[in-house]
Design an enzyme around this catalytic site. Structure first.
Site, PDB file in Angstrom:
ATOM      1  CG  ASP A 204      -2.385   0.688   0.873  1.00  0.00           C
ATOM      2  OD1 ASP A 204      -2.322   1.818   0.137  1.00  0.00           O
ATOM      3  OD2 ASP A 204      -3.395  -0.171   0.756  1.00  0.00           O
ATOM      4  CG  HIS A 279      -4.285   1.984  -2.442  1.00  0.00           C
ATOM      5  ND1 HIS A 279      -4.445   2.750  -1.214  1.00  0.00           N
ATOM      6  CD2 HIS A 279      -5.597   2.053  -2.940  1.00  0.00           C
ATOM      7  CE1 HIS A 279      -5.560   2.824  -1.007  1.00  0.00           C
ATOM      8  NE2 HIS A 279      -6.322   2.484  -2.148  1.00  0.00           N
ATOM      9  CD  GLU A 344      -9.811   3.497  -1.559  1.00  0.00           C
ATOM     10  OE1 GLU A 344     -11.045   3.895  -1.069  1.00  0.00           O
ATOM     11  OE2 GLU A 344      -8.977   3.041  -1.014  1.00  0.00           O
TER      12      GLU A 344
HETATM   13  C1  TNX Z   1     -10.919   1.621   1.484  1.00  0.00           C
HETATM   14  S1  TNX Z   1     -11.405  -1.328   0.938  1.00  0.00           S
HETATM   15  C2  TNX Z   1      -9.783   1.066   1.044  1.00  0.00           C
HETATM   16  C3  TNX Z   1      -8.565   1.106   1.915  1.00  0.00           C
HETATM   17  C4  TNX Z   1      -8.749   1.599   3.351  1.00  0.00           C
HETATM   18  C5  TNX Z   1     -10.160   1.105   3.886  1.00  0.00           C
HETATM   19  C6  TNX Z   1     -10.607   1.837   5.087  1.00  0.00           C
HETATM   20  C7  TNX Z   1     -10.514  -0.950  -0.110  1.00  0.00           C
HETATM   21  C8  TNX Z   1     -10.493  -1.931  -1.408  1.00  0.00           C
HETATM   22  N1  TNX Z   1      -9.828   0.347  -0.080  1.00  0.00           N
HETATM   23  O1  TNX Z   1      -7.333   1.117   1.203  1.00  0.00           O
HETATM   24  O2  TNX Z   1      -7.947   1.125   4.250  1.00  0.00           O
HETATM   25  O3  TNX Z   1     -11.165   1.789   2.884  1.00  0.00           O
HETATM   26  O4  TNX Z   1     -11.648   1.164   5.433  1.00  0.00           O
END
Ligand code: TNX
Length: 774
Positions: A204, A279, A344
Site C-alpha cells: 500500500d 495505493h 481507489e
Molecule cells: C478503503 S477497501 C480501502 C482501503 C482503506 C479502507 C478503510 C479498499 C479496497 N480500499 O485502502 O484502508 O477503505 O476502511
C-alpha cells in the site's frame, strides 16, 4: 428462547487401563462448536482421552491433522500422544478416507472406545480434528499444563461441510507492519475457525512489505517511512525526501516461504495482494520512473487522499516491472488467485501524461476508466498465462472487466451482483458487514477505529448470497471475507481485539447452513469460545457485553423512558439511580426506566451477584423543553433526520459517530427552529449540542443565537456566540451555551449559521443533537 432437547444419560463406571472413566452426562447445551456443524446428533456415552490414546493414521495428511490435537495435549496436559499405523484395539482416533464426502467436509463419529474421522482431503481431516478440539473442555487451549481435568467428550455423530469455498480474512500489513510470528498465529486461529483463506495485503502507499530480489529498493526505500506514530493518521505531514525513515519492516522471501508453508499445514491458502495501479506510493518512492510525473516522492507516514501518484499506464516499462514482480510473487505463493488491488485510483495524472495519452490513442480507449481496464486486462493476460486467476477490488469492473477475472465486492454488494451477472466469480466482502476496522460497540467506549459500526451481531447477519441474485449468479459466489485495514491498528493486541470475536461470527456466516443461523443460540455458544480465547491469550473484544441505552419520549406526559440492553441476549443487567450504589442491592433490569427529572443511571452486567465488565453510566439531563413541540423554520436534511420532530428535545445526546441516528443536520443551509414551551416559563440558559468533524465536512456553526418571545411573533435576542472557522482535526463535541437574565418566555427560537463552504471548496454540514433549555 429455543427449546433445548435435554438428553440425560446414566453412565456406568467403566474401567479403562489404570484410569477410571468419568461418569459424565452431556446435554446438547454442552456442545458449543463454532461454526455450527451442518448436522449433529448426541448419542449415549462418552469418550475419554488419556495418556494412552493414540491416533491411527494411514498417510501424511492424516498425521498432520492429528498433530494439531497432539500438540494441544502436549501443551495443556504434558502428554505425548502417539500416531500408529496399525489398528489398535481400543482408545484411538482413526482417520478414514471416504471419496463420497465433499471437499473440506468431514464426518466425525465419537463412540465409547473409538473416534472416527472420515474425509476426502486434508482440510476435512483437519476440520474433524478442530471440531473434536472444540468438544473438549476449553482448557485444551491452555498454553501451560493444567491439572485435574478429565478430557471427556460426548459421543456424537457429526456430518459437516462448508457452505462456501472461500472463507477469508484480509490483514493489511502496510499501514502498520506486523511480525511474521503474529501472521502465523493469525493463520492458526483462522484454521481454528475453519477459515481457509488468508488474504495478505502486502502493498500500500505507506509501505511495501515483500522482498523482490530484482528490485531491492522496494524494501530498502519502500518499506520505511518517517515515524509519525505519535500523530493521528490523518494529521501527519508529508515527509521531506531526506528525512530519516525508521518506521516499517518487510518479509524476506524466506519469511514468506515459512508463512506459506505454515498456512498449508493449517489448510489455509495465502492469497497475496500486489496493489496496482494505485495505493503504490511506496513503490513510486522507490522507483519514481514507475509514475507518470517521474517525480521523487516520500513514502507517506499516514493518510493520503486522493491517491494521484499511481503507476503510469502508458510506459511499457511499468508492465515489465509488474510482470517481474509477479513472477517472483507467483514463485512464492502457490495460490490459484493473485490479487491485484485495483481500488481507489485517482487518474488525473493519466489525463495529462503523454505516455498515457498515446496509449489511449493507440488502443482506442475513450476514457481513463477504459485505460484502467486496459491495465488490468493486460495484467490478467499475464497472470492467466501462468495458470493463475486474477482477482481485484470491484473497481476493476469500471471500463470493462477482464475476461477470467474474479471480483472482490467491497463497496457494498453491487460489484458482486454485476460481476456474477456477467458470469465472473465473486468474493463478497461488503463494508457494511465485513470491515473489521469498523467500530464493534458504541464509539465512546471503543478504541479509535476507522468509523462505521459493524458489531458482532451484524457480522453474524452477513450472507454472501444477496437479494436479487439468480441461482446462476449465486453459483459464482465463491464465499465471503472479513477485512482488517490497519490505519489505526498499531499493535498485535489491538489487531486481535478487532478480529475476535467477529471472526467467529464470520466463520459461521460462511461455513454453516443458512437455515441454522440463530443469534441467541450463537451467543450462548460464544461464552465457551471466549474461555478458549482466554487460554489462547487472545485479546478479544468484550463489546457485546457493553450496555447501551435507548430513550423514548412520551409527548403526552413529557416522560422519558430509558431502556438498557447489550448485544448478547442472555445477560443479567442491573442498575442503580443517582447516588445509589451499584452492588447486590441494585435493581434487576426488566423494563424501561422512567425519568422525569435529571437522573444518572449506572448499570452493569452481573454474575454471581457482582458487577462484571464495563459499568454503564449516563446522566440524562432533564430540562424545560423536554417533549415540547419544535417547529422547523429551516428543515433538516433527509439524510440525517435524527429521531424526527422530537429529536432536539428528547434528552438523548449524539455520539461522535455522526451516523448514530441522534443527529439532525443541515447541508449549506442555516438551522432555525422554534420551541413552544406551552406556558410562560422561567428560563436563563439555552445550550445547543453540536459536533465538528472536518473530514466528512461537518463544521461547528459560525454563530449561534437565541431569541425569546411570549407571543411567538416578535422575538428578542438574548444572546449569541460567534465561533469563526478554525482548523480542527479529529471529532469534537461541543455545547454552545448561552446564559441570559432569568426571564419568563413561552417561545425559544434558536438560529445556527452554517459555514457553507469549506477551505477546500466543499459544501459544509452543521450537526445538532439537542437544544437544552434551563
Ligand atoms: C478503503 S477497501 C480501502 C482501503 C482503506 C479502507 C478503510 C479498499 C479496497 N480500499 O485502502 O484502508 O477503505 O476502511
Amino acid at each position: 428462547m429455543k427449546l433445548k432437547v435435554v438428553l440425560v444419560f446414566a453412565l456406568s463406571l467403566i474401567f479403562f487401563g489404570c484410569n477410571t472413566k468419568e461418569t459424565k452426562v452431556f446435554t446438547e447445551s454442552d456442545i458449543h462448536v463454532i461454526p455450527k456443524p451442518e448436522s449433529l446428533k448426541l448419542i449415549e456415552g462418552n469418550f475419554q482421552f488419556n495418556k494412552n490414546t493414540v491416533f491411527y493414521v494411514a498417510d501424511k495428511a492424516q498425521s498432520a491433522a492429528a498433530q494439531i490435537l497432539i500438540d494441544r495435549f502436549k501443551e495443556a496436559q504434558g502428554w505425548e500422544l502417539k500416531t500408529v499405523d496399525t489398528q489398535p484395539k481400543s482408545n484411538y482416533i482413526q482417520f478414514k478416507t471416504s471419496e463420497d464426502i465433499e471437499d473440506e467436509g468431514y464426518k466425525l463419529m465419537v463412540e465409547n472406545d473409538v473416534i472416527t474421522i472420515q474425509s476426502n482431503d486434508f482440510n476435512g481431516f483437519l476440520y474433524g480434528i478442530q471440531t473434536l478440539r472444540q468438544l473438549l473442555p476449553p482448557a485444551i487451549e491452555s498454553q501451560t499444563k493444567i491439572a485435574d481435568i478429565s478430557w471427556v467428550i460426548p459421543n456424537v455423530e457429526i456430518a459437516d461441510k462448508p457452505r462456501f469455498e472461500w472463507r477469508g480474512l484480509m490483514l493489511d500489513v502496510s499501514r502498520h507492519f506486523f511480525q511474521k510470528e503474529y501472521i502465523k498465529k493469525t493463520i492458526d486461529r483462522l484454521a481454528f475457525h475453519k477459515m481457509n483463506t488468508f488474504h495478505f495485503h502486502l502493498i500500500d502507499d505507506q509501505g511495501w512489505r515483500i522482498e523482490i530480489k530484482k528490485y531491492p529498493k522496494l524494501t530498502e526505500v519502500g518499506a520505511w517511512r518517517v515515524d509519525q506514530e505519535d500523530k493521528p493518521w490523518d494529521g501527519r505531514y508529508t515527509p521531506k525526501l531526506d528525512e530519516k525513515a525508521t518506521y516499517g519492516g518487510f518479509y524476506t522471501q524466506d519469511d514468506i516461504k515459512e508463512i506459506v508453508a505454515y498456512a498449508e499445514s493449517r489448510g489455509v491458502t495465502v492469497v497475496p495482494e500486489i496493489e496496482m495501479p494505485a495505493h503504490v506510493t511506496s513503490a513510486i518512492a522507490s522507483y519514481p520512473d514507475l509514475s507518470c510525473l517521474e517525480k521523487p516522492v516520500p513514502v507517506p507516514s499516514g493518510g493520503l487522499w486522493p491517491i494521484t501518484d499511481i503507476y503510469c499506464a502508458g510506459k511499457d516499462s511499468t508492465f515489465e516491472f509488474l510482470e517481474d514482480v509477479l513472477v517472483e510473487v507467483m514463485a512464492l505463493f502457490p495460490s490459484k488467485y493473485i490479487h491485484v488491488g485495483g481500488d481507489e485510483a485517482t487518474k488525473t495524472n493519466w489525463e495529462k501524461c503523454p505516455h498515457c495519452k498515446k496509449r489511449m490513442r493507440d488502443e482506442q480507449l475513450k476514457s481513463v476508466e477504459e485505460l484502467q481496464s486496459y491495465f488490468i486486462k493486460r495484467m490478467e493476460r499475464f497472470i492467466s498465462s501462468k495458470g493463475r486467476v486474477l482477482i481485484g477490488w470491484d473497481e476493476i469492473l469500471e471500463g470493462g472487466l477482464a475476461p477470467g477475472a474474479a471480483v472482490m465486492s467491497w463497496r457494498g454488494v453491487k460489484g458482486g451482483l454485476e460481476a456474477s451477472a456477467e458470469g465472473h466469480d465473486v468474493v463478497m466482502t461488503p463494508g457494511t458487514h465485513c470491515y473489521f476496522d469498523h467500530y464493534q460497540g458504541p464509539m465512546d467506549t471503543e478504541p479509535l477505529a476507522w468509523g462505521g459500526h459493524s458489531p458482532v451481531s451484524k457480522v453474524y447477519q452477513f450472507d454472501p448470497i444477496v437479494d436479487g441474485m439468480s441461482e446462476e449468479q449465486a453459483k459464482h459466489v465463491l464465499g465471503g471475507q472479513a477485512n482488517l485495514w490497519a490505519e489505526h491498528i498499531t499493535t498485535e493486541s489491538h489487531s486481535e481485539y478487532m478480529i475476535f470475536p467477529r471472526l467467529a461470527a464470520m466463520s459461521e456466516a460462511v461455513w454453516s447452513p443458512k437455515s441454522s443461523r440463530d443469534w441467541v443460540d450463537f451467543s450462548s455458544r460464544m461464552e465457551n469460545i471466549f474461555k478458549r480465547y482466554q487460554h489462547q491469550g487472545i485479546n478479544y473484544a468484550k463489546s457485546a457485553y457493553t450496555i447501551t441505552s435507548e430513550t423514548e419520549v412520551d409527548e403526552a406526559t413529557n416522560t422519558i423512558t430509558v431502556s438498557l440492553k447489550n448485544e448478547f441476549p442472555v445477560a443479567d443487567i442491573r442498575y442503580a439511580l443517582n447516588d445509589a450504589p451499584l452492588d447486590e442491592t441494585a435493581t434487576t433490569y426488566t423494563k424501561p426506566i422512567e425519568i422525569n427529572s435529571t437522573t444518572t443511571i449506572k448499570a452493569s452486567l452481573f454474575e454471581d451477584n457482582k458487577p462484571v465488565g464495563k459499568v454503564f453510566e449516563k446522566t440524562f439531563n432533564y430540562h424545560k423543553a423536554v417533549g415540547k413541540k419544535v417547529t422547523y423554520n429551516t428543515k433538516y436534511s433527509d439524510s440525517y433526520k435524527g429521531k424526527g420532530a422530537g429529536n432536539m428535545v428528547n434528552i438523548v445526546r449524539g455520539t461522535k459517530n455522526f451516523h448514530d441516528g441522534q443527529w439532525q443536520a443541515w447541508l449549506v443551509k442555516d438551522m432555525e427552529l422554534t420551541i413552544d414551551l406551552e406556558d410562560e416559563t422561567e428560563i436563563s440558559n439555552v445550550s445547543v449540542g453540536t459536533m465538528e468533524s472536518q473530514g466528512p465536512s461537518i463544521y461547528f456553526p459560525t454563530q449561534v443565537e437565541v431569541l425569546v418571545s411570549n407571543d411567538g411573533k416578535s422575538f428578542t435576542s438574548v444572546g449569541k456566540i460567534d465561533r469563526p472557522y478554525k482548523n480542527n482535526p479529529g471529532i469534537t463535541l461541543k455545547d454552545f451555551s448561552i446564559d441570559f437574565n432569568t426571564q419568563k418566555a413561552r417561545f425559544v427560537k434558536v438560529k445556527a449559521k452554517n459555514l457553507k463552504t469549506s477551505e477546500n471548496g466543499n459544501d459544509t454540514w452543521i450537526f445538532v443533537d439537542e437544544i437544552i433549555v434551563r
